[in-house]
Design an enzyme around this catalytic site. Structure first.
Site, PDB file in Angstrom:
ATOM      1  N   ASP A  53       1.027  -1.295   0.142  1.00  0.00           N
ATOM      2  CA  ASP A  53       0.036  -0.241   0.030  1.00  0.00           C
ATOM      3  C   ASP A  53       1.006   1.388   0.013  1.00  0.00           C
ATOM      4  O   ASP A  53       2.017   1.323   0.375  1.00  0.00           O
ATOM      5  CB  ASP A  53      -1.028  -0.207   1.322  1.00  0.00           C
ATOM      6  N   LYS A  75      -1.619   1.416  -7.822  1.00  0.00           N
ATOM      7  CA  LYS A  75      -1.427   1.852  -8.966  1.00  0.00           C
ATOM      8  C   LYS A  75      -0.937   0.716 -10.007  1.00  0.00           C
ATOM      9  O   LYS A  75      -0.145   1.252 -10.968  1.00  0.00           O
ATOM     10  CB  LYS A  75       0.051   2.785  -8.816  1.00  0.00           C
ATOM     11  N   MET A 190      -6.733   9.380   9.707  1.00  0.00           N
ATOM     12  CA  MET A 190      -7.382   9.870   8.609  1.00  0.00           C
ATOM     13  C   MET A 190      -8.493  11.118   8.850  1.00  0.00           C
ATOM     14  O   MET A 190      -9.506  11.157   8.160  1.00  0.00           O
ATOM     15  CB  MET A 190      -8.270   8.769   7.677  1.00  0.00           C
TER      16      MET A 190
HETATM   17  N1  SAH Z   1      -3.505   0.518   9.155  1.00  0.00           N
HETATM   18  C1  SAH Z   1      -2.588   1.578   9.682  1.00  0.00           C
HETATM   19  C2  SAH Z   1      -3.625   2.805   9.246  1.00  0.00           C
HETATM   20  C3  SAH Z   1      -4.187   3.042   8.035  1.00  0.00           C
HETATM   21  S1  SAH Z   1      -5.520   4.458   7.787  1.00  0.00           S
HETATM   22  C4  SAH Z   1      -2.290   1.699  11.002  1.00  0.00           C
HETATM   23  O1  SAH Z   1      -2.479   0.760  11.621  1.00  0.00           O
HETATM   24  O2  SAH Z   1      -1.296   2.734  11.249  1.00  0.00           O
HETATM   25  C5  SAH Z   1      -4.182   5.705   7.146  1.00  0.00           C
HETATM   26  C6  SAH Z   1      -3.915   6.818   8.546  1.00  0.00           C
HETATM   27  O3  SAH Z   1      -3.067   6.413   9.358  1.00  0.00           O
HETATM   28  C7  SAH Z   1      -3.347   7.892   8.013  1.00  0.00           C
HETATM   29  O4  SAH Z   1      -4.188   8.595   7.446  1.00  0.00           O
HETATM   30  C8  SAH Z   1      -2.749   8.560   9.403  1.00  0.00           C
HETATM   31  O5  SAH Z   1      -4.113   9.075  10.071  1.00  0.00           O
HETATM   32  C9  SAH Z   1      -2.399   7.117   9.911  1.00  0.00           C
HETATM   33  N2  SAH Z   1      -0.940   7.060   9.662  1.00  0.00           N
HETATM   34  C10 SAH Z   1      -0.351   6.106   9.045  1.00  0.00           C
HETATM   35  N3  SAH Z   1       1.074   6.277   9.119  1.00  0.00           N
HETATM   36  C11 SAH Z   1       1.216   7.217   9.609  1.00  0.00           C
HETATM   37  C12 SAH Z   1       2.373   7.948  10.114  1.00  0.00           C
HETATM   38  N4  SAH Z   1       3.879   7.353   9.610  1.00  0.00           N
HETATM   39  N5  SAH Z   1       2.211   9.026  10.576  1.00  0.00           N
HETATM   40  C13 SAH Z   1       1.240   9.547  10.962  1.00  0.00           C
HETATM   41  N6  SAH Z   1       0.094   8.925  10.678  1.00  0.00           N
HETATM   42  C14 SAH Z   1       0.098   7.819  10.006  1.00  0.00           C
END
Ligand code: SAH
Length: 272
Positions: A53, A75, A190
């Site tokens: 992803d 993509k 998000m």
């Molecule tokens: N499965 C992922 C979340 C996916 S949803 C998890 O467990 O972290 C995607 C959201 O995760 C983004 O919009 C943001 O809110 C958060 N996110 C993911 N990676 C991040 C990072 N390195 N720093 C800050 N927020 C992050």
């Protein structure tokens, strides 16, 4: 034959074999490759295909076996983003063709990551799969900002929320008044686009405008940045903040003043 990774001793750790024709649904963590699990490294070392992803860090993709095929799930072939059923169908097809398929997702695959949807599709198709949890941004990312999601003095519960539902809107099925009253610490994924709307709902539900809020952008990466503000001011302060970002609302944010270990290490490095 037990496969050996150049990075870890899979026999010593008793790691399972990555069987041909199976899918491993793996969490890559929020960015820092050091946060990968031994199982994730093992999967990277042995996968024939890595379907990843957008949020998976490039440094992590470089750990894949040198002849593995890397496929951006968002993509493929330059076409517009495939739908979730398309991605599920794709990994099922790849596994049925006899590949070891690593489905690599940012953070934890099952925290706002649609891992469950893919796992259900694999189960329905009878494709063997394994789920390898990862460190989720809402816990590990905040830890890199010196913010722990629970602290005995401040909160005995923590609530994880997505800032938008499948239509991109603030999740309407949530009882925002109840959340405002009953959730001492909120961790929002998000949520940057809908932040003004979410803040308005929380304030309308009785949250104090002086409550501390932090936004951690690109958490755990070399370009991590942290903005600390208050619920009353965060929506205005947050314009221009980089994504991905995780937002935390609650008294735990105050811990950062003492626990910003990333900042402390940086300052030590620059003063020596
Ligand atoms: N499965 C992922 C979340 C996916 S949803 C998890 O467990 O972290 C995607 C959201 O995760 C983004 O919009 C943001 O809110 C958060 N996110 C993911 N990676 C991040 C990072 N390195 N720093 C800050 N927020 C992050």
């Amino acid at each position: 034959m037990a496969l050996r990774s150049p990075l870890i001793d899979s026999a010593l750790l008793g790691l399972p074999e990555f069987d041909a024709g199976s899918v491993w649904l793996v969490g890559a963590g929020p960015g820092d490759p050091g946060l990968l699990s031994a199982l994730a490294l093992h999967a990277l070392a042995h996968a024939d295909l890595v379907v990843y992803d957008a949020l998976v860090d490039q440094r992590i993709l470089r750990l894949a076996r040198s002849n593995a095929v890397l496929e951006d799930a968002g993509k493929r072939g330059g076409r517009p983003s495939p739908s979730q059923p398309d991605i599920s169908a794709r990994i099922i097809r790849l596994a049925r063709a006899g590949n070891r398929v690593l489905r690599l997702k940012g953070g934890d695959p099952c925290v706002f990551g649609r891992g469950g949807e893919e796992a259900l599709a694999l189960a329905a198709a009878g494709v063997p799969f394994r789920i390898v949890p990862g460190i989720t941004a809402g816990i590990g990312g905040l830890a890199y900002a010196g913010i722990q999601v629970t602290h005995r003095e401040t909160n005995s519960a923590v609530t994880f929320l997505t800032g938008h539902d499948s239509d991109g809107e603030v999740p309407g099925a949530l009882d925002w008044d109840a959340i405002a009253r009953g959730a001492p610490v909120l961790v929002l994924y998000m949520a940057s686009r809908n932040l003004p709307n979410i803040v308005a709902r929380l304030l309308a539900g009785g949250r104090r405008p002086d409550e501390p809020v932090a936004i951690v952008s690109k958490a755990t990466t070399p370009t991590q940045s942290v903005l600390v503000s208050t619920l009353g001011e965060i929506a205005a302060a947050a314009t221009g903040v980089q994504t991905p970002s995780i937002i935390v609302i609650g008294e735990v944010v105050r811990l950062r003043a003492a626990l910003d270990w990333v900042g402390a290490l940086e300052r030590r490095k620059h003063s020596s």
